[in-house]
Design a protein around this motif. Structure first.
Motif, short mmCIF file in Angstrom:
data_model
loop_
_atom_site.label_atom_id
_atom_site.label_comp_id
_atom_site.label_asym_id
_atom_site.label_seq_id
_atom_site.Cartn_x
_atom_site.Cartn_y
_atom_site.Cartn_z
N VAL A 418 39.71 44.46 42.16
CA VAL A 418 40.92 44.69 42.80
C VAL A 418 41.69 46.17 42.29
O VAL A 418 41.41 46.20 40.75
CB VAL A 418 41.79 43.42 42.78
N GLU A 420 45.60 47.73 41.87
CA GLU A 420 46.71 47.21 41.87
C GLU A 420 47.46 48.42 42.74
O GLU A 420 47.15 49.45 42.91
CB GLU A 420 47.49 47.45 40.51
N THR A 425 39.09 48.34 47.43
CA THR A 425 38.63 47.59 45.94
C THR A 425 37.64 48.50 45.52
O THR A 425 37.24 49.73 46.10
CB THR A 425 37.95 46.42 46.44
N VAL A 467 34.75 38.41 41.22
CA VAL A 467 35.78 39.45 41.36
C VAL A 467 36.45 39.51 39.93
O VAL A 467 36.46 38.72 39.24
CB VAL A 467 37.00 38.63 42.32
N GLN A 565 46.83 41.41 47.62
CA GLN A 565 45.24 41.76 47.12
C GLN A 565 44.17 40.57 47.47
O GLN A 565 43.29 40.83 48.03
CB GLN A 565 45.31 42.14 45.61
N HIS A 566 44.74 39.49 47.09
CA HIS A 566 43.78 38.14 47.53
C HIS A 566 43.63 38.00 48.72
O HIS A 566 42.54 37.89 49.32
CB HIS A 566 44.64 36.99 46.85
N LEU A 569 40.62 40.47 50.54
CA LEU A 569 39.31 40.42 49.78
C LEU A 569 37.92 40.15 50.92
O LEU A 569 36.99 40.42 50.55
CB LEU A 569 39.20 39.40 48.57
N ARG A 578 33.69 43.73 49.86
CA ARG A 578 34.42 42.67 50.15
C ARG A 578 33.40 41.54 50.24
O ARG A 578 32.20 41.60 50.35
CB ARG A 578 34.85 42.93 51.74
#
Ligand SMILES: Nc1ncnc2[nH]cnc12
Ligand SMILES: [Mn+2]
Length: 597
Positions: A418, A420, A425, A467, A565-566, A569, A578
């Protein structure tokens, strides 16, 4: 039902007011007119309003004031057109359209262009119709785009419903559809996919706008083909050259500042550094969660941020008003304080800091000094929109075990990295140990497990992967049924028993976001509508979401808005990698890839 009469119907009365032969409903005196058409700030301007539309805008409206006219003295404050969000997903706010409007009107938002593909992935066309109908009842302008890509990438995910040309064609006849939602299947467009081109054609033939989503750094042939296919805008750019390329090709560049997507600063340099014409730039939020709406703002936050990047205030305001209106063919309905348009107006004493001191929508005072003053009735959703989490079985730790290839005592695994404040990603790889035939996580190097739990068809299917980047450093698990765009359930965890507990609990409550650690529930945000939204006020949801964020931090998470972000995914249309119900997806090649390299 909040209706606005057509200009043609009101025109005779607007003329009477402008001539002084009839009184206005409302007059605002002595403001500084932020004229988004001429690019000027015109001092000492009066505004007269009738039947929800502007009747007169000029130096002196005293001839329009009657005994019952409501007079508001601007006292030199700026008269700013109501702000427009050019691209957004209500569901990302974790609340319904009604509660989203209740939260953002005090921030000066009076028009929204929403793409309800989130509820579409769970409930199909009936879900879109629910939000379409709710939007029509709002006291502000909530225009709905018909979702184009359900699934977002055919063959690479299995959502709860499918939409195609027939559904798009049907929806183009609905009264509140403004165009087609973001065309995310950009490889499909470049490949000339008949369904995608059929949906675009149906939209264009209806004279409506085709929304884009070109989430790739490739500005070569694939980009040129995408533009040739018909999408008219894009909000997935992250670089200055992305914005310039889109505008040069006749698209609108939508610059987004969401809760966790910060793509204005880099792209606005096309205007501030390279002098690219700003008229085809639009500001939007894309995804704002309830905490942002309650604590930071909505389009006022985006406009302030854009000004802080060096844009002239009037340029930033044009990008959140007239430019947006023109893009959707609504410049004679919204986007400026000019006769005939809907009377959507903000009073503000500082054009750069943009404090929202008074909000008027369709000629009615809706909010003062950040507080809603108008009544907006609560909206009850039908039962079919609830209990949408179907797991098919109670999950156990063993469902989250990852078996190593026979005989291996170490593996090289693909890992989702991930980033920020970015939607994309990174496709990472990591050596991972094997014990008892099971691949181990590597907490030291911030590699934990991720699982996608199928939740639309009760198959009990769990897809497992790895992840990195959240920073979780204790036994814990975080699960969410907000899992763009197919909205299965994404579980991220360092402990498989906690992962099972988190998933089962969300199944019990009908969806939401949960944080558990060492067998204990630390935070829960219940989202009973489609597993995506609560029908509670944004303040309440924001408070629960804040507790969720704090619980994630207690588990070691250091990421800004990690929840956002979660929730992305599983979004198999934004590079680089992904997780999906079909497995791991390389979103640079749009192919399924193995977990082990
Ligand atoms: N930026 C985005 N692109 C595609 N689908 C989304 N759903 C929420 N945000 C999205
Ligand atoms: Mn998008």
């Amino acid at each position: 039902m909040s209706t606005i009469k057509p200009w043609s119907e009101v025109a005779p009365r607007l003329i009477e007011v402008a001539m002084g032969r009839a009184p206005a409903d409302m007059v605002i005196t002595g403001g500084q007119w932020v004229n988004v058409h001429s690019g000027e700030i015109v001092p000492e301007t009066d505004v007269a309003i009738l039947d929800g539309r502007f009747a007169y805008v000029g130096p002196d409206a005293s001839h329009t004031i009657g005994d019952d006219t409501e007079v508001i003295e601007a006292e030199g404050r700026y008269l700013v057109p109501g702000l427009c969000d050019g691209h957004m997903h209500v569901e990302s706010g974790l609340v319904t359209v009604t509660e989203f409007c209740r939260a953002v009107i005090p921030h000066g938002t009076t028009s929204m262009f929403i793409d309800p593909h989130e509820i579409a992935n769970v409930l199909g066309l009936p879900g879109v119709k629910l939000m379409h109908d709710e939007a029509m009842d709002m006291p502000i302008n909530v225009h709905v785009q018909m979702p184009s890509c359900v699934p977002s990438a055919p063959g690479l995910e299995t959502p709860g419903a499918e939409l195609g040309v027939a559904e798009v064609t049907e929806a183009m006849g609905w009264p509140n559809i403004i165009g087609l939602g973001e065309m995310m299947n950009f490889p499909g467009v470049a490949a000339g996919n008949a369904t995608m081109l059929g949906e675009i054609a149906a939209t264009q033939e209806a004279g409506k706008t085709v929304g884009g989503h070109y989430a790739s750094p490739d500005l070569g042939h694939a980009f040129h083909a995408y533009v040739a296919g018909g999408p008219a805008d894009d909000h997935e750019g992250t670089r200055k050259e992305d914005a310039t390329a889109r505008v040069r090709q006749g698209m609108r560049a939508m610059l987004r500042l969401g809760s966790a997507w910060y793509d204005v600063a880099a792209q606005v340099k096309a205007i501030t550094e390279d002098g690219v014409d700003s008229r085809n730039f639009i500001l939007c939020t894309d995804d704002s969660h309830s905490g942002t709406l309650v604590n930071e703002g909505h389009m006022n936050r985006v406009v302030r941020h854009a000004i802080a990047q060096g844009l002239r205030p009037i340029t930033a305001i044009q990008m959140a008003t007239l430019n947006t209106a023109q893009h959707f063919g609504l410049e004679r309905e919204i986007g400026s304080i000019t006769p005939g348009r809907r009377a959507d107006l903000i009073l503000s004493s500082d054009i750069s800091a943009l404090p929202i001191e008074l909000v008027i929508a369709r000629g009615k005072v809706m909010a003062k000094d950040g507080a809603l003053t108008a009544e907006i009735p609560h909206r009850t959703y039908p039962e079919f929109a609830k209990n949408t989490v179907k797991l098919g079985k109670m999950l156990a730790a063993r469902d989250f075990e990852i078996a190593a290839p026979a005989g291996a005592n170490q593996v090289n695994a693909r890992v989702i990295g991930v980033i920020e404040n970015q939607a994309p990603t990174k496709a990472l790889e990591a050596p991972l140990a094997v014990e008892g035939g099971l691949v181990q996580m590597d907490r030291e190097n911030d590699v934990c497990q991720i699982a996608l739990v199928e939740r639309h068809r009760a198959t009990g299917q769990v897809t497992n992967g790895f992840v990195s980047g959240f920073g979780y450093n204790i036994d814990c698990a975080i699960a969410s049924t907000v899992a763009h765009d197919s909205h299965h359930m994404i579980v991220v965890g360092t402990n498989r028993e906690d992962m099972a507990l988190a998933a089962n609990r969300l199944g019990e409550v009908g969806g939401g976001i949960i944080v558990v650690s060492k067998g204990k529930e630390l935070a829960l945000v219940e989202l009973p509508i489609a597993g995506l939204m609560a029908d509670e006020r944004a303040e309440i949801v924001a408070d629960k979401a804040q507790k969720m964020v704090e619980a994630m931090e207690a588990c070691g998470c250091t990421l800004n808005n990690a929840y956002m972000q979660h929730s992305l995914l599983a979004l198999v249309v934004i590079p680089e990698i992904r997780i999906s119900d079909v497995g791991l997806v390389d979103v640079t090649t749009f192919k399924k890839v193995d977990l082990f390299v």
